[in-house]
Scaffold this motif. Structure first.
Motif, PDB file in Angstrom:
ATOM      1  N   LEU A 161      -2.325  -6.191  -6.658  1.00  0.00           N
ATOM      2  CA  LEU A 161      -1.714  -7.482  -6.346  1.00  0.00           C
ATOM      3  C   LEU A 161      -2.265  -8.620  -7.203  1.00  0.00           C
ATOM      4  O   LEU A 161      -1.626  -9.661  -7.337  1.00  0.00           O
ATOM      5  CB  LEU A 161      -1.923  -7.813  -4.862  1.00  0.00           C
ATOM      6  N   PHE A 202       3.199  -1.980  -6.747  1.00  0.00           N
ATOM      7  CA  PHE A 202       3.114  -3.434  -6.908  1.00  0.00           C
ATOM      8  C   PHE A 202       3.226  -3.887  -8.362  1.00  0.00           C
ATOM      9  O   PHE A 202       2.829  -5.013  -8.683  1.00  0.00           O
ATOM     10  CB  PHE A 202       1.803  -3.956  -6.308  1.00  0.00           C
ATOM     11  N   TYR A 237      12.964  -1.492  -6.594  1.00  0.00           N
ATOM     12  CA  TYR A 237      12.363  -1.882  -5.320  1.00  0.00           C
ATOM     13  C   TYR A 237      12.752  -0.935  -4.189  1.00  0.00           C
ATOM     14  O   TYR A 237      11.937  -0.625  -3.319  1.00  0.00           O
ATOM     15  CB  TYR A 237      12.772  -3.316  -4.971  1.00  0.00           C
ATOM     16  N   LEU A 282       3.421  -3.225   5.242  1.00  0.00           N
ATOM     17  CA  LEU A 282       3.190  -4.461   4.500  1.00  0.00           C
ATOM     18  C   LEU A 282       3.758  -4.369   3.091  1.00  0.00           C
ATOM     19  O   LEU A 282       4.376  -5.313   2.588  1.00  0.00           O
ATOM     20  CB  LEU A 282       1.687  -4.752   4.442  1.00  0.00           C
ATOM     21  N   GLY A 283       3.551  -3.218   2.440  1.00  0.00           N
ATOM     22  CA  GLY A 283       4.093  -3.025   1.100  1.00  0.00           C
ATOM     23  C   GLY A 283       5.613  -3.095   1.085  1.00  0.00           C
ATOM     24  O   GLY A 283       6.215  -3.684   0.175  1.00  0.00           O
ATOM     25  N   LEU A 301       7.502  -4.764   3.179  1.00  0.00           N
ATOM     26  CA  LEU A 301       7.873  -6.170   3.367  1.00  0.00           C
ATOM     27  C   LEU A 301       7.714  -6.967   2.069  1.00  0.00           C
ATOM     28  O   LEU A 301       8.555  -7.816   1.738  1.00  0.00           O
ATOM     29  CB  LEU A 301       7.025  -6.793   4.478  1.00  0.00           C
ATOM     30  N   LEU A 302       6.645  -6.689   1.327  1.00  0.00           N
ATOM     31  CA  LEU A 302       6.448  -7.376   0.048  1.00  0.00           C
ATOM     32  C   LEU A 302       7.541  -7.007  -0.949  1.00  0.00           C
ATOM     33  O   LEU A 302       8.020  -7.857  -1.715  1.00  0.00           O
ATOM     34  CB  LEU A 302       5.072  -7.038  -0.522  1.00  0.00           C
ATOM     35  N   MET A 303       7.956  -5.739  -0.948  1.00  0.00           N
ATOM     36  CA  MET A 303       9.026  -5.319  -1.840  1.00  0.00           C
ATOM     37  C   MET A 303      10.348  -5.973  -1.461  1.00  0.00           C
ATOM     38  O   MET A 303      11.140  -6.362  -2.334  1.00  0.00           O
ATOM     39  CB  MET A 303       9.166  -3.795  -1.822  1.00  0.00           C
ATOM     40  N   ARG A 316      10.656  -8.880  -0.059  1.00  0.00           N
ATOM     41  CA  ARG A 316      10.540 -10.281  -0.486  1.00  0.00           C
ATOM     42  C   ARG A 316      10.781 -10.406  -1.985  1.00  0.00           C
ATOM     43  O   ARG A 316      11.485 -11.320  -2.438  1.00  0.00           O
ATOM     44  CB  ARG A 316       9.164 -10.816  -0.122  1.00  0.00           C
ATOM     45  N   ARG A 317      10.188  -9.499  -2.761  1.00  0.00           N
ATOM     46  CA  ARG A 317      10.382  -9.553  -4.213  1.00  0.00           C
ATOM     47  C   ARG A 317      11.844  -9.318  -4.577  1.00  0.00           C
ATOM     48  O   ARG A 317      12.390  -9.978  -5.470  1.00  0.00           O
ATOM     49  CB  ARG A 317       9.502  -8.497  -4.897  1.00  0.00           C
ATOM     50  N   HIS A 347      13.824 -12.400  -3.750  1.00  0.00           N
ATOM     51  CA  HIS A 347      13.491 -13.462  -4.705  1.00  0.00           C
ATOM     52  C   HIS A 347      14.141 -13.194  -6.054  1.00  0.00           C
ATOM     53  O   HIS A 347      14.681 -14.110  -6.692  1.00  0.00           O
ATOM     54  CB  HIS A 347      11.982 -13.563  -4.854  1.00  0.00           C
TER      55      HIS A 347
END
Length: 206
Positions: free
Chosen positions: A17, A101, A114, A178-179, A181-183, A185-186, A189
């Motif tokens: 990260l 990541f 993703y 968590l990973g 959710l981050l993916m 979000r990316r 975005h």
């Protein structure tokens, strides 16, 4: 299990990260052309190891391998094998979480999409849950090696095994979520970014 949680998950996640790619490019640019040619086979190996199925197989497979009772028994009683176990967990964790990541946008680079990253994370979480549940719900002692080498804290064997099993699947499963959710979000975005760029191009053209 707590030690491997740090080596295989928490540490590599934080490193991935932090986006070390610019620093790696800076130092790679300083390597002489001769050394670059010598290191080229490592790039081929890296590309093979970063294939999604192979990365998932190694990531989960190493956990299963080192927690196989007979192998774990030998690893805990051999200093050399113990260090091989820890280094393999660390290096594999770095490879896996960098695949997940990787900050490069999949739309314009060769990095993994993703959606496929999220599938890999979901599969890794489920497979680790199976292993952890097996340790937690085993009626017999799975790892009798600790009766030989001792325990770090004065815990009852049943409690020790219960905590080890829970550490095997609860924190890793949470990190997989968590990973994912981050993916998400990316991906959102990135989609919004390209949508805005398309609108700007249409306005410019009109």
């Amino acid at each position: 299990r707590g030690q491997h949680l740090i080596l295989h998950h928490i540490g590599p996640i934080l490193i991935a990260l932090s986006n070390p790619l610019p620093v790696m490019r800076f130092w790679f640019a300083k390597i002489s052309p001769g050394w670059r040619h010598t290191l080229r086979p490592l790039g081929w190996v890296y590309n093979v190891l970063q294939q999604p199925f192979i990365a998932l197989f190694l990531f989960v497979g190493l956990i299963y391998f080192w927690l196989w009772p007979s192998i774990h028994f030998d690893a805990m009683l051999s200093r050399d094998l113990y260090w091989v176990m820890n280094w393999s967990m660390l290096l594999d964790g770095l490879l896996f979480w960098w695949l997940i990541f990787d900050p490069r946008p999949p739309a314009i680079t060769s990095s993994l999409g993703y959606g496929r990253r999220m599938l890999v994370l979901a599969a890794a979480g489920v497979l680790q849950m199976f292993l952890g549940a097996w340790i937690v719900f085993s009626r017999d002692m799975v790892y009798d090696v600790y009766e030989v080498c001792g325990r770090a804290w004065p815990l009852d064997p049943e409690v020790d095994q219960l905590l080890g099993g829970m550490l095997t699947y609860i924190p890793p499963a949470m990190m997989s979520i968590l990973g994912i959710l981050l993916m998400l979000r990316r991906a959102m975005h990135q989609d919004g970014k390209y949508t805005n760029q398309s609108k700007q191009l249409e306005e410019t053209a009109s």
